[in-house]
Design a protein around this motif. Structure first.
Motif, mmCIF file in Angstrom:
data_model
loop_
_atom_site.group_PDB
_atom_site.id
_atom_site.type_symbol
_atom_site.label_atom_id
_atom_site.label_comp_id
_atom_site.label_asym_id
_atom_site.label_seq_id
_atom_site.Cartn_x
_atom_site.Cartn_y
_atom_site.Cartn_z
ATOM 1 N N MET A 251 103.420 76.627 21.462
ATOM 2 C CA MET A 251 103.167 76.078 20.127
ATOM 3 C C MET A 251 101.679 76.155 19.792
ATOM 4 O O MET A 251 101.291 76.551 18.692
ATOM 5 N N GLU A 252 100.827 75.788 20.756
ATOM 6 C CA GLU A 252 99.378 75.854 20.519
ATOM 7 C C GLU A 252 98.939 77.296 20.256
ATOM 8 O O GLU A 252 98.108 77.560 19.380
ATOM 9 N N LEU A 253 99.499 78.220 21.013
ATOM 10 C CA LEU A 253 99.169 79.643 20.856
ATOM 11 C C LEU A 253 99.530 80.125 19.452
ATOM 12 O O LEU A 253 98.732 80.788 18.779
ATOM 13 N N GLU A 254 100.725 79.761 19.001
ATOM 14 C CA GLU A 254 101.185 80.211 17.686
ATOM 15 C C GLU A 254 100.328 79.625 16.569
ATOM 16 O O GLU A 254 99.903 80.337 15.653
ATOM 17 N N PHE A 255 100.057 78.328 16.641
ATOM 18 C CA PHE A 255 99.285 77.690 15.570
ATOM 19 C C PHE A 255 97.821 78.106 15.592
ATOM 20 O O PHE A 255 97.205 78.281 14.542
ATOM 21 N N SER A 256 97.266 78.289 16.795
ATOM 22 C CA SER A 256 95.876 78.732 16.881
ATOM 23 C C SER A 256 95.732 80.147 16.295
ATOM 24 O O SER A 256 94.796 80.425 15.540
ATOM 25 N N GLY B 180 91.265 72.487 31.123
ATOM 26 C CA GLY B 180 92.602 72.693 30.557
ATOM 27 C C GLY B 180 92.593 72.589 29.050
ATOM 28 O O GLY B 180 93.442 71.935 28.456
ATOM 29 N N SER B 181 91.624 73.259 28.404
ATOM 30 C CA SER B 181 91.403 73.082 26.959
ATOM 31 C C SER B 181 92.409 73.814 26.080
ATOM 32 O O SER B 181 92.723 73.372 24.991
ATOM 33 N N GLY B 182 92.907 74.969 26.540
ATOM 34 C CA GLY B 182 93.954 75.673 25.802
ATOM 35 C C GLY B 182 93.463 76.360 24.536
ATOM 36 O O GLY B 182 92.275 76.316 24.191
ATOM 37 N N PRO B 183 94.392 76.989 23.783
ATOM 38 C CA PRO B 183 94.012 77.716 22.569
ATOM 39 C C PRO B 183 93.693 76.810 21.381
ATOM 40 O O PRO B 183 93.105 77.256 20.401
ATOM 41 N N MET B 184 94.115 75.537 21.467
ATOM 42 C CA MET B 184 93.809 74.550 20.414
ATOM 43 C C MET B 184 93.042 73.403 21.070
ATOM 44 O O MET B 184 93.630 72.370 21.412
ATOM 45 N N SER C 170 89.837 82.940 23.963
ATOM 46 C CA SER C 170 89.435 83.833 22.879
ATOM 47 C C SER C 170 89.799 83.230 21.518
ATOM 48 O O SER C 170 89.004 83.255 20.575
ATOM 49 N N LEU C 171 91.004 82.676 21.442
ATOM 50 C CA LEU C 171 91.435 82.023 20.192
ATOM 51 C C LEU C 171 90.586 80.786 19.902
ATOM 52 O O LEU C 171 90.188 80.548 18.761
ATOM 53 N N ALA C 172 90.311 80.013 20.949
ATOM 54 C CA ALA C 172 89.497 78.800 20.778
ATOM 55 C C ALA C 172 88.100 79.163 20.268
ATOM 56 O O ALA C 172 87.556 78.495 19.373
ATOM 57 N N ARG C 173 87.521 80.237 20.818
ATOM 58 C CA ARG C 173 86.194 80.688 20.363
ATOM 59 C C ARG C 173 86.233 81.065 18.881
ATOM 60 O O ARG C 173 85.296 80.772 18.128
ATOM 61 N N ARG C 174 87.313 81.725 18.475
ATOM 62 C CA ARG C 174 87.426 82.137 17.071
ATOM 63 C C ARG C 174 87.544 80.921 16.151
ATOM 64 O O ARG C 174 87.001 80.915 15.046
#
Length: 286
Positions: free
Chosen positions: A85-90, A138-142, A170-174
């Motif tokens: 879910m985090e991956l999709e929303f990020s 453990g910060s994740g994409p969101m 990479s998503l978190a950086r963006r």
């Protein structure tokens, strides 16, 4: 299975009924072809979260071994679904013109805002209102906790966010790249916490996300490693779960925190799911 509402129970849900509903949902979730967000996936996990935040007197430690194994399986499924879910929303939010203005599109954004404020208040009460350097493992994409804390509560702190997944980082950086000031204070590093050693001694405060170490053995191993290398007097904030919420996330008990001084244990009773345990690494006695 009919959807449960908190209003269905004036005081608390009977333990037997809670267990029956939780493991029926576990069966239904286990049969899903994919845990990616969809109407069916969202509906099942929404029911599960609603059920596990009902008032209850359950103590998951008392569950028999077969149900402990099912509970471990359910936590694993929840972790996978949360990650997807985090991956999709990020991915979606990073494509919007001002990503940081659209974080509230994430379904549980409000929970993270409350959780981050709760954690900040606990840190402030223990003398860490504005730590110079913070690690979030453990910060994740969101990376919502870091974002909320950095933007609203710890406006001078530097955050190093660690995750095993380079795509998540990479998503978190963006997400953060749209804000020049935040980007200067937030780094995203692809590394296993068990590979971090002396660098852990740089941080005034370390956060350990709930899903870092899913089994008790893994969690205890990670806690021991962090304790060994973090600075004396440094704070470690560990996320845990209490009562029925322990069907969603691993539990950290005080006896898992050998060698730490326990400063605070807080169990929410609203829609926030995670408990918060704040500990300090003691100074070595002379």
């Amino acid at each position: 299975m009919a959807s449960l509402q908190i209003s269905d129970f004036n005081s608390q849900i009977p333990v037997d009924l809670l267990i029956s509903y939780v493991f029926q949902l576990h069966t239904n979730i286990s049969k899903l072809e994919s845990l990616r967000p969809s109407k069916q996936v969202n509906a099942l996990f929404t029911q599960l979260v609603n059920l596990c935040t009902l008032p209850s007197s359950i103590d998951v430690r008392a569950l028999p071994q077969d149900l402990q194994l099912k509970r471990a399986s359910l936590i694993n499924l929840c972790g996978q679904a949360e990650g997807l879910m985090e991956l999709e929303f990020s991915t979606f939010i990073t494509k919007t013109p001002k990503p940081l203005n659209n974080l509230n599109l994430f379904p549980y954004y409000g929970n993270y805002v409350k959780l981050a404020k709760m954690e900040y208040n606990i840190l402030a009460e223990n003398g860490a209102a504005s730590p110079k350097k913070v690690a979030f493992v453990g910060s994740g994409p969101m990376p919502l906790t870091s974002l909320v804390l950095a933007a609203s509560h710890m406006r001078t702190s530097h955050f190093d966010n660690f995750d095993l997944d380079e795509k998540a980082n990479s998503l978190a950086r963006r997400l953060v790249s749209s804000d020049e000031e935040l980007e200067k204070r937030m780094k995203f590093v692809t590394k296993d916490v068990m590979e971090l050693r002396e660098s852990l001694g740089e941080y005034d405060c370390i956060f350990l996300a709930a899903l870092v170490g899913l089994s008790r053995d893994e969690k205890v191993k990670i806690l021991g490693h962090v304790r060994k290398y973090m600075k004396e007097g440094g704070l470690l904030l560990v996320r845990s779960a209490n009562g029925a919420r322990a069907f969603l996330y691993p539990v950290v008990e005080e006896h898992d925190l050998v060698g730490f001084e326990v400063l605070c244990v807080f169990h929410p009773n609203d829609e926030v799911i995670n408990s918060v345990v704040l500990v300090r690494k003691p100074f070595a006695s002379n």
